[in-house]
Scaffold this motif. Structure first.
Motif, PDB file in Angstrom:
ATOM      1  N   GLU A 155       0.783  -1.269  -0.065  1.00 34.51           N
ATOM      2  CA  GLU A 155       0.010   0.032  -0.129  1.00 34.51           C
ATOM      3  C   GLU A 155       0.884   1.199  -0.119  1.00 34.51           C
ATOM      4  OE1 GLU A 155      -3.277  -0.168   2.664  1.00 34.51           O
ATOM      5  OE2 GLU A 155      -3.234   1.852   3.185  1.00 34.51           O
ATOM      6  N   PRO A 156       0.498   2.461  -1.019  1.00 36.28           N
ATOM      7  CA  PRO A 156       1.414   3.304  -1.072  1.00 36.28           C
ATOM      8  C   PRO A 156       1.270   4.089   0.382  1.00 36.28           C
ATOM      9  CG  PRO A 156      -0.094   3.394  -2.838  1.00 36.28           C
ATOM     10  CD  PRO A 156      -0.599   2.261  -1.928  1.00 36.28           C
ATOM     11  N   GLU A 157       2.255   5.057   0.724  1.00 34.75           N
ATOM     12  CA  GLU A 157       2.448   5.618   1.866  1.00 34.75           C
ATOM     13  C   GLU A 157       3.318   6.820   1.792  1.00 34.75           C
ATOM     14  OE1 GLU A 157       3.856   2.665   4.696  1.00 34.75           O
ATOM     15  OE2 GLU A 157       5.918   2.945   3.943  1.00 34.75           O
ATOM     16  N   VAL A 158       3.169   7.840   2.715  1.00 35.84           N
ATOM     17  CA  VAL A 158       4.165   8.943   2.800  1.00 35.84           C
ATOM     18  C   VAL A 158       5.230   8.456   3.477  1.00 35.84           C
ATOM     19  CG1 VAL A 158       3.945  11.251   3.477  1.00 35.84           C
ATOM     20  CG2 VAL A 158       1.948  10.220   2.760  1.00 35.84           C
ATOM     21  N   THR A 159       6.351   8.886   3.023  1.00 32.63           N
ATOM     22  CA  THR A 159       7.611   9.000   3.878  1.00 32.63           C
ATOM     23  C   THR A 159       8.279  10.110   4.177  1.00 32.63           C
ATOM     24  OG1 THR A 159       8.786   8.437   1.766  1.00 32.63           O
ATOM     25  CG2 THR A 159       7.997   6.426   2.661  1.00 32.63           C
ATOM     26  N   GLN A 160       9.071  10.195   5.339  1.00 27.96           N
ATOM     27  CA  GLN A 160       9.704  11.154   5.551  1.00 27.96           C
ATOM     28  C   GLN A 160      11.094  10.900   6.121  1.00 27.96           C
ATOM     29  OE1 GLN A 160       5.683  13.010   8.301  1.00 27.96           O
ATOM     30  NE2 GLN A 160       7.597  14.381   8.053  1.00 27.96           N
ATOM     31  N   THR A 161      11.997  11.992   5.903  1.00 28.21           N
ATOM     32  CA  THR A 161      13.253  11.822   6.620  1.00 28.21           C
ATOM     33  C   THR A 161      13.836  13.097   7.050  1.00 28.21           C
ATOM     34  OG1 THR A 161      14.202  12.212   4.037  1.00 28.21           O
ATOM     35  CG2 THR A 161      14.047   9.793   5.012  1.00 28.21           C
ATOM     36  N   PRO A 162      14.820  13.211   8.023  1.00 30.81           N
ATOM     37  CA  PRO A 162      15.052  11.938   8.827  1.00 30.81           C
ATOM     38  C   PRO A 162      14.005  11.759   9.578  1.00 30.81           C
ATOM     39  CG  PRO A 162      16.125  13.953   9.507  1.00 30.81           C
ATOM     40  CD  PRO A 162      15.320  14.395   8.561  1.00 30.81           C
ATOM     41  N   SER A 163      14.004  10.811  10.492  1.00 30.98           N
ATOM     42  CA  SER A 163      13.014  10.590  11.349  1.00 30.98           C
ATOM     43  C   SER A 163      13.417  11.320  12.757  1.00 30.98           C
ATOM     44  CB  SER A 163      13.175   9.080  12.119  1.00 30.98           C
ATOM     45  OG  SER A 163      14.357   8.607  12.239  1.00 30.98           O
ATOM     46  N   HIS A 164      14.834  11.694  12.924  1.00 30.43           N
ATOM     47  CA  HIS A 164      14.930  12.611  14.137  1.00 30.43           C
ATOM     48  C   HIS A 164      15.923  13.205  13.587  1.00 30.43           C
ATOM     49  CE1 HIS A 164      16.238  13.000  18.640  1.00 30.43           C
ATOM     50  NE2 HIS A 164      15.692  13.899  18.129  1.00 30.43           N
ATOM     51  N   GLN A 165      15.993  14.944  13.654  1.00 26.99           N
ATOM     52  CA  GLN A 165      17.057  15.807  13.582  1.00 26.99           C
ATOM     53  C   GLN A 165      17.288  16.675  14.902  1.00 26.99           C
ATOM     54  OE1 GLN A 165      17.664  17.046   9.854  1.00 26.99           O
ATOM     55  NE2 GLN A 165      19.352  17.884  11.034  1.00 26.99           N
ATOM     56  N   VAL A 166      18.508  16.770  15.020  1.00 22.01           N
ATOM     57  CA  VAL A 166      18.918  17.448  16.159  1.00 22.01           C
ATOM     58  C   VAL A 166      19.682  18.522  15.584  1.00 22.01           C
ATOM     59  CG1 VAL A 166      20.246  17.759  18.353  1.00 22.01           C
ATOM     60  CG2 VAL A 166      19.082  15.629  17.744  1.00 22.01           C
ATOM     61  N   THR A 167      19.490  19.914  16.205  1.00 21.58           N
ATOM     62  CA  THR A 167      20.049  20.983  15.390  1.00 21.58           C
ATOM     63  C   THR A 167      20.353  22.069  16.470  1.00 21.58           C
ATOM     64  OG1 THR A 167      20.235  22.503  13.836  1.00 21.58           O
ATOM     65  CG2 THR A 167      18.371  22.415  14.872  1.00 21.58           C
ATOM     66  N   GLN A 168      21.167  23.072  16.408  1.00 19.47           N
ATOM     67  CA  GLN A 168      21.565  24.155  17.301  1.00 19.47           C
ATOM     68  C   GLN A 168      20.689  25.173  16.676  1.00 19.47           C
ATOM     69  OE1 GLN A 168      23.692  24.055  19.811  1.00 19.47           O
ATOM     70  NE2 GLN A 168      24.241  22.121  19.398  1.00 19.47           N
ATOM     71  N   MET A 169      20.376  25.795  17.902  1.00 24.99           N
ATOM     72  CA  MET A 169      19.530  27.295  17.476  1.00 24.99           C
ATOM     73  C   MET A 169      19.996  27.862  16.738  1.00 24.99           C
ATOM     74  SD  MET A 169      18.037  29.417  20.457  1.00 24.99           S
ATOM     75  CE  MET A 169      19.653  29.954  21.266  1.00 24.99           C
ATOM     76  N   GLY A 170      19.520  28.438  15.669  1.00 23.27           N
ATOM     77  CA  GLY A 170      19.996  29.540  14.733  1.00 23.27           C
ATOM     78  C   GLY A 170      20.430  28.834  13.282  1.00 23.27           C
ATOM     79  N   GLN A 171      20.480  27.651  13.338  1.00 22.81           N
ATOM     80  CA  GLN A 171      20.756  26.741  12.045  1.00 22.81           C
ATOM     81  C   GLN A 171      19.567  26.457  11.241  1.00 22.81           C
ATOM     82  OE1 GLN A 171      24.140  25.605  11.408  1.00 22.81           O
ATOM     83  NE2 GLN A 171      24.463  27.241  13.007  1.00 22.81           N
ATOM     84  N   GLU A 172      19.702  26.037  10.037  1.00 20.26           N
ATOM     85  CA  GLU A 172      18.695  25.909   9.016  1.00 20.26           C
ATOM     86  C   GLU A 172      18.678  24.349   9.084  1.00 20.26           C
ATOM     87  OE1 GLU A 172      18.749  27.759   4.972  1.00 20.26           O
ATOM     88  OE2 GLU A 172      19.495  25.560   4.389  1.00 20.26           O
ATOM     89  N   VAL A 173      17.311  23.902   8.715  1.00 23.47           N
ATOM     90  CA  VAL A 173      17.242  22.695   8.537  1.00 23.47           C
ATOM     91  C   VAL A 173      16.080  22.361   7.465  1.00 23.47           C
ATOM     92  CG1 VAL A 173      17.750  21.870  11.245  1.00 23.47           C
ATOM     93  CG2 VAL A 173      15.156  22.667  10.477  1.00 23.47           C
ATOM     94  N   ILE A 174      16.230  21.097   7.044  1.00 24.52           N
ATOM     95  CA  ILE A 174      15.446  20.867   5.805  1.00 24.52           C
ATOM     96  C   ILE A 174      14.797  19.366   6.161  1.00 24.52           C
ATOM     97  CG2 ILE A 174      15.037  20.325   3.392  1.00 24.52           C
ATOM     98  CD1 ILE A 174      17.449  22.416   2.837  1.00 24.52           C
ATOM     99  N   LEU A 175      13.555  19.458   6.100  1.00 20.37           N
ATOM    100  CA  LEU A 175      12.726  18.176   6.485  1.00 20.37           C
ATOM    101  C   LEU A 175      12.341  17.987   5.099  1.00 20.37           C
ATOM    102  CD1 LEU A 175      10.892  19.340   9.592  1.00 20.37           C
ATOM    103  CD2 LEU A 175      13.248  18.452   9.471  1.00 20.37           C
ATOM    104  N   ARG A 176      12.230  16.449   4.664  1.00 19.03           N
ATOM    105  CA  ARG A 176      11.880  16.030   3.500  1.00 19.03           C
ATOM    106  C   ARG A 176      10.959  15.092   3.867  1.00 19.03           C
ATOM    107  NH1 ARG A 176      17.297  17.144   3.262  1.00 19.03           N
ATOM    108  NH2 ARG A 176      17.935  18.307   1.061  1.00 19.03           N
ATOM    109  N   CYS A 177      10.017  15.028   2.691  1.00 19.31           N
ATOM    110  CA  CYS A 177       8.866  14.181   2.664  1.00 19.31           C
ATOM    111  C   CYS A 177       8.622  13.663   1.205  1.00 19.31           C
ATOM    112  CB  CYS A 177       7.616  14.985   2.949  1.00 19.31           C
ATOM    113  SG  CYS A 177       6.128  14.342   2.636  1.00 19.31           S
ATOM    114  N   VAL A 178       8.368  12.509   0.767  1.00 15.32           N
ATOM    115  CA  VAL A 178       7.955  11.877  -0.411  1.00 15.32           C
ATOM    116  C   VAL A 178       6.507  11.565  -0.272  1.00 15.32           C
ATOM    117  CG1 VAL A 178       8.248  10.058  -2.473  1.00 15.32           C
ATOM    118  CG2 VAL A 178      10.043  11.073  -0.839  1.00 15.32           C
ATOM    119  N   PRO A 179       5.542  12.425  -0.804  1.00 17.24           N
ATOM    120  CA  PRO A 179       4.010  11.955  -0.716  1.00 17.24           C
ATOM    121  C   PRO A 179       3.624  10.934  -1.492  1.00 17.24           C
ATOM    122  CG  PRO A 179       4.470  14.498  -1.123  1.00 17.24           C
ATOM    123  CD  PRO A 179       5.668  13.715  -1.425  1.00 17.24           C
ATOM    124  N   ILE A 180       2.470  10.318  -1.220  1.00 15.98           N
ATOM    125  CA  ILE A 180       1.955   9.166  -2.199  1.00 15.98           C
ATOM    126  C   ILE A 180       1.769   9.912  -3.735  1.00 15.98           C
ATOM    127  CG2 ILE A 180      -0.262   7.921  -2.725  1.00 15.98           C
ATOM    128  CD1 ILE A 180      -0.548   8.078   0.500  1.00 15.98           C
TER     129      ILE A 180
END
Lengths: 111, 116
Positions: free
Chosen positions: B1-26
């Motif tokens: 069954e198709p599903e939405v996936t996301q990476t990473p599962s856990h992201q730790v970052t320092q305040m002020g840093q940039e983060v990019i959260l990724r998703c692959v939709p159905i």
């Protein structure tokens, strides 16, 4: 501010009993209503959707909608310990059908 | 069954840093969403995306946030300068988008963002 209200619980029921979860919403124009189940630390998982007044049954789950009273409920028959989770009521709103969630009701099914 | 996936599962970052959260939709879904859930609080809508542009955003989605569909499969959420209060679970969701009244959103497993 469009709101969705749920009793946070916990709602404790014995195994095999019927669990009844309730939700009210403020936007009278809402058309689509959803129940999601969320285990601790996990994402919401769709249980039921309902769009018309009345009852909708799917296995052990029955969703009930009363638009006049702005009330949605979820009944879980023959509750199992594996049903223990937080149940989120969600109402779609706006042109993009964004979901507005309630705080969720924590259900604990006692073996 | 198709599903939405996301990476990473856990992201730790320092305040002020940039983060990019990724998703692959159905794959055949047309509407994409980001929600967040601060620990112990309700799931909150951030933004919806359709036809390669933002269709709706919440008050939370300020200038620090941006979304992008860089290719035919990925959908990203960028936080430019993270704050402590950005610590939360971030959920991506997608829906078919063919019928406004019966459209159903399916959620990915989430990314837990921790800002130190």
């Amino acid at each position: 501010q469009k709101e969705v209200e749920q009793n946070s619980g916990p709602l404790s029921v014995p195994e095999g009993a019927i669990a009844s979860l309730n939700c009210t919403y403020s936007d009278r124009g809402s058309q689509s209503f959803f129940w999601y189940r969320q285990y601790s630390g996990k994402s919401p998982e769709l249980i039921m959707s309902i769009y018309s007044n009345g009852d909708k049954e799917d296995g052990r789950f029955t969703a009930q909608l009363n638009k006049a009273s702005q009330y949605v409920s979820l009944l879980i028959r023959d509750s199992q310990p594996s049903d223990s989770a937080t149940y989120l009521c969600a109402v779609s709103s706006g042109a993009t059908n964004k979901l507005i969630f309630g705080t969720g009701t924590l259900l604990a099914v006692q073996p | 069954e198709p599903e939405v996936t996301q990476t990473p599962s856990h992201q730790v970052t320092q305040m002020g840093q940039e983060v990019i959260l990724r998703c692959v939709p159905i794959s055949n879904h047309l509407y994409f969403y980001w929600y967040r859930q601060i620990l112990g609080q309700k799931v909150e809508f951030l933004v919806s995306f359709y036809n390669n542009e933002i269709s709706e955003k919440s008050e939370i989605f300020d200038d620090q946030f941006s979304v992008e569909r860089p290719d035919g499969s990925n959908f990203t959420l960028k936080i430019r300068s993270t704050k402590l209060e950005d610590s939360a679970m971030y959920f991506c969701a997608s829906s078919l988008g063919l019928d406004r009244f019966t459209d159903t959103q399916y959620f990915g497993p989430g990314t837990r963002l921790t800002v130190l």
